[in-house]
Each structure stands twice: as C-alpha cells, then as structure tokens.
Design a protein around this motif. Sequence first.
Motif, PDB file in Angstrom:
ATOM      1  N   GLY A  39      40.611  54.804  26.461  1.00 36.64           N
ATOM      2  CA  GLY A  39      41.429  53.652  26.087  1.00 36.64           C
ATOM      3  C   GLY A  39      42.392  53.193  27.167  1.00 36.64           C
ATOM      4  O   GLY A  39      42.612  52.000  27.347  1.00 36.64           O
ATOM      5  N   ARG A  42      40.198  51.569  29.901  1.00 39.32           N
ATOM      6  CA  ARG A  42      39.619  50.324  29.377  1.00 39.32           C
ATOM      7  C   ARG A  42      40.673  49.238  29.246  1.00 39.32           C
ATOM      8  O   ARG A  42      40.393  48.060  29.437  1.00 39.32           O
ATOM      9  N   ARG A  43      41.905  49.634  28.932  1.00 39.24           N
ATOM     10  CA  ARG A  43      43.011  48.673  28.810  1.00 39.24           C
ATOM     11  C   ARG A  43      43.218  47.898  30.103  1.00 39.24           C
ATOM     12  O   ARG A  43      43.629  46.751  30.095  1.00 39.24           O
ATOM     13  N   ALA A  48      42.660  47.879  25.030  1.00 40.95           N
ATOM     14  CA  ALA A  48      43.117  49.233  24.732  1.00 40.95           C
ATOM     15  C   ALA A  48      42.501  49.705  23.421  1.00 40.95           C
ATOM     16  O   ALA A  48      41.948  48.915  22.654  1.00 40.95           O
ATOM     17  N   GLY A  49      42.647  50.994  23.158  1.00 40.98           N
ATOM     18  CA  GLY A  49      42.216  51.552  21.886  1.00 40.98           C
ATOM     19  C   GLY A  49      41.484  52.861  22.072  1.00 40.98           C
ATOM     20  O   GLY A  49      40.538  52.941  22.848  1.00 40.98           O
ATOM     21  N   ALA A  50      41.946  53.875  21.354  1.00 42.35           N
ATOM     22  CA  ALA A  50      41.305  55.191  21.421  1.00 42.35           C
ATOM     23  C   ALA A  50      39.966  55.154  20.693  1.00 42.35           C
ATOM     24  O   ALA A  50      39.813  54.464  19.685  1.00 42.35           O
ATOM     25  N   LEU A  61      40.120  47.750  18.958  1.00 42.42           N
ATOM     26  CA  LEU A  61      40.316  47.224  20.301  1.00 42.42           C
ATOM     27  C   LEU A  61      41.508  46.277  20.268  1.00 42.42           C
ATOM     28  O   LEU A  61      41.632  45.458  19.345  1.00 42.42           O
TER      29      LEU A  61
END
Length: 177
Positions: A39, A42-43, A48-50, A61
């Motif tokens: 995350g 990816r952010r 973002a986001g686990a 997301l």
Amino acid sequence: MTETLTRDAHGVLVEPATLKIERLLPGPVDRVWSYLTDGELRRRWLAAGAMDLRVGAGFELVWRNDGLSEADDVRPESFREEERMTSRITEVDPPHRLSFTWMDDGEVTFELTPQGRDVLLTVVHRRLPDRAMSLCVAAGWHTHLDILVARLTDTAAPSFWSTWTRLQAEYDSRLPK
C-alpha cells in the motif's frame, strides 16, 4: 529498456469493454510486484490501501492524485481531492498475477512477465460500462503507469492532472466511437 521508448504506451480496446495497456519496467519482478501490492509503494503511483493477498479478501483503494507529482495541477471539477473504492481480490499468483474487482462489476488484472532484467507489466481492465468511462480509465491507467515508470527509474513524475487531461483528449481520437 530501449523497448520502453519504442513501444506504444497507449492502451487499446481488445474487446469493446476491455482495455489493455502495457509497460516495460526495470526489474526484478519482485520489486515491481511490491509496487502493486504494498500500500505504501502503490500510494506513490496509484492509490493507497493495505491488501491481504488472498482470494476473496476485501480492501479499499484510496486515490489522492493531487499528491502524485510536484506540479500544482488544476484538478478537473468532476474529481474530488480523495476518491475511495472498495474491491475484492479475485486472483493472486505472486509475483506474476493479481486480479481484483473494480467498482460494481469491473475487474482489473495485473500480469508481470520477466523479460531479461526488465518486467513486462500488462494491465487489463474488463467490463468498462461505456465510452466515457473507457476514456477516463484509459487516460487514468496511462498516467498512473507513467508515474510508476518514474518511481521505478528515480526520475521526475509527470504532472498528474495536465497529463491525464491531455491523454483523455488523445484517447478520444484513438478509441472507437
């Protein structure tokens, strides 16, 4: 990575509601996989986001596109400062394939294929509901992948909103009407 310079970076509709877009990225494949699944990494290029990397796991997301580049771009009025989407993992085969739901009925698949020291990333976005969404999604993936290339090569990221706006116009002339 000379192929990056010659390969057409634009996505194509491989079916009326399916967009496919590719990028040749510096490897190794595990590094690129981490930019898809971690995350925090990816952010820096998408959202973002686990993620719990198991089929059926839900995740959220969170897009903050204003923060993806240094430029003070003007966000189009149709977008908010933050966008959120709940998804569910539909397929996971580390470090080669990840699929998840997109909005109500779409699906996105990332496929990583080693190519020597590089990695071919193929993104397939299925079940786009109409041409307007196809244009938005094509410009979005293209812009986000350009930023991913910048992150992986330690170069300056393009300005998100001005790039997205320019690409949306390009895709309007490229995608079937």
